[in-house]
Write an enzyme that holds these catalytic residues in place. Sequence first.
Site, PDB file in Angstrom:
ATOM      1  N   GLY A 290       0.807  -1.213   0.000  1.00 13.80           N
ATOM      2  CA  GLY A 290       0.000   0.000   0.000  1.00 13.80           C
ATOM      3  C   GLY A 290       0.837   1.258   0.000  1.00 13.80           C
ATOM      4  O   GLY A 290       0.474   2.266   0.615  1.00 13.80           O
ATOM      5  N   ALA A 291       1.960   1.234  -0.734  1.00 10.20           N
ATOM      6  CA  ALA A 291       2.929   2.337  -0.660  1.00 10.20           C
ATOM      7  C   ALA A 291       2.632   3.481  -1.617  1.00 10.20           C
ATOM      8  O   ALA A 291       3.401   4.436  -1.666  1.00 10.20           O
ATOM      9  CB  ALA A 291       4.335   1.800  -0.934  1.00 10.20           C
ATOM     10  N   ASN A 292       1.532   3.410  -2.335  1.00  6.88           N
ATOM     11  CA  ASN A 292       1.260   4.462  -3.322  1.00  6.88           C
ATOM     12  C   ASN A 292       0.543   5.673  -2.730  1.00  6.88           C
ATOM     13  O   ASN A 292       0.396   6.703  -3.381  1.00  6.88           O
ATOM     14  CB  ASN A 292       0.428   3.906  -4.483  1.00  6.88           C
ATOM     15  N   THR A 293       0.112   5.574  -1.474  1.00  3.73           N
ATOM     16  CA  THR A 293      -0.644   6.675  -0.892  1.00  3.73           C
ATOM     17  C   THR A 293      -0.495   6.683   0.623  1.00  3.73           C
ATOM     18  O   THR A 293      -0.075   5.690   1.232  1.00  3.73           O
ATOM     19  CB  THR A 293      -2.144   6.558  -1.270  1.00  3.73           C
TER      20      THR A 293
ATOM     21  N   TYR B 262     -13.514  -4.030  11.430  1.00  3.98           N
ATOM     22  CA  TYR B 262     -12.228  -3.344  11.286  1.00  3.98           C
ATOM     23  C   TYR B 262     -11.404  -3.507  12.556  1.00  3.98           C
ATOM     24  O   TYR B 262     -10.200  -3.817  12.501  1.00  3.98           O
ATOM     25  CB  TYR B 262     -12.448  -1.864  10.992  1.00  3.98           C
TER      26      TYR B 262
ATOM     27  N   GLY C 196       1.821   4.667   3.778  1.00  5.38           N
ATOM     28  CA  GLY C 196       2.764   3.853   3.012  1.00  5.38           C
ATOM     29  C   GLY C 196       3.632   4.688   2.097  1.00  5.38           C
ATOM     30  O   GLY C 196       4.839   4.438   1.972  1.00  5.38           O
TER      31      GLY C 196
ATOM     32  N   SER D  27      -3.777  -0.491  14.601  1.00  2.00           N
ATOM     33  CA  SER D  27      -4.581   0.711  14.811  1.00  2.00           C
ATOM     34  C   SER D  27      -5.078   0.746  16.244  1.00  2.00           C
ATOM     35  O   SER D  27      -5.317  -0.304  16.868  1.00  2.00           O
ATOM     36  CB  SER D  27      -5.771   0.726  13.856  1.00  2.00           C
TER      37      SER D  27
END
Length: 310
Positions: free
Chosen positions: A23-26, A179, A29, A152
């Site tokens: 998830g490093a595109n946003t 969640y 991350g 979290s």
Amino acid sequence: MARARWTAHDVPDQQGRVAVITGANTGIGFETARVLAGCGASVIMAVRDADRGKRAAARIAADVSGADVSVLRLDLASLASIRSAAEELHATRSGIDLLINNAGVMYTPYGTTADGFELQIGVNHLGHFALTGLLLDMMLPVPGSRVVTVASAAHRQAGTMNLDDLNWRHETYDRTAAYGRSKLANLMFTYDLQRRLSGRSQTIAVAAHPGGSDTGGSRRAVSGSSRLHRAVFAVVRPLLIQPAHMGALPTLRAAVDPSVQGGQYYGPDGLAESRGHPKVVRSTARSHDQAAQRRLWSVSEELTGVTFPL
């Protein structure tokens, strides 16, 4: 004299280290990838949408001279995709120093992964469990390697973890509890993995949480809530929300601070751990239940078909 607060400037030289970040595109991350690339790491951005990943990698390359950043297609909602990504890494890399299990979905309506898992537990826990198991043999021989899993504070909302019904087949679905359970599972997995690694490997397992961070996931979660909740959140937002680059600090510290010990959990040092600089924080007693951890591990192996080389 009190120690100065830990910041991105405290990240040591990462030359020669390989970091895989899901998830490093946003969001968190992306900020984690940007800092590690800036400190010399070879960063692999493992993302579901390769085009978005390439645009994010280009942003880092434009900001960081000589950045070594590549993109790996990974859909954590598909065991086939996870296995394919792991095979590609085995074929192209000799070892991995950092595996940062960052990607996740948040407060989604009921849905399922390609393999029939409830979406939040499937992506947030089972997908990362499978990925870690398939890549761990590339980490065990690497001195100082770490598995960092992003949890979290919402793990406190999990209630009782129903280990006989992880996929909500027999309960009325509650997206908030789902969640929370997925984030509780992240912590239980980290603590159990560390116990299994202890004394057998130089690899350690660590957890982190970003507090209240201004990311796409958090904004979507708020937009999907009630009008009253949105109104209240608008008032308290300045007290609870921090920029993504601050939210990334607990993950970064867990990944690179030489003083970190296996099984620790990092989060912000401010009010209710919602914002601030990273420090060691505590998780619920439920997350430390070793019998439940072992049961979760067994169920996760059964569901994913992945066993660990331990």
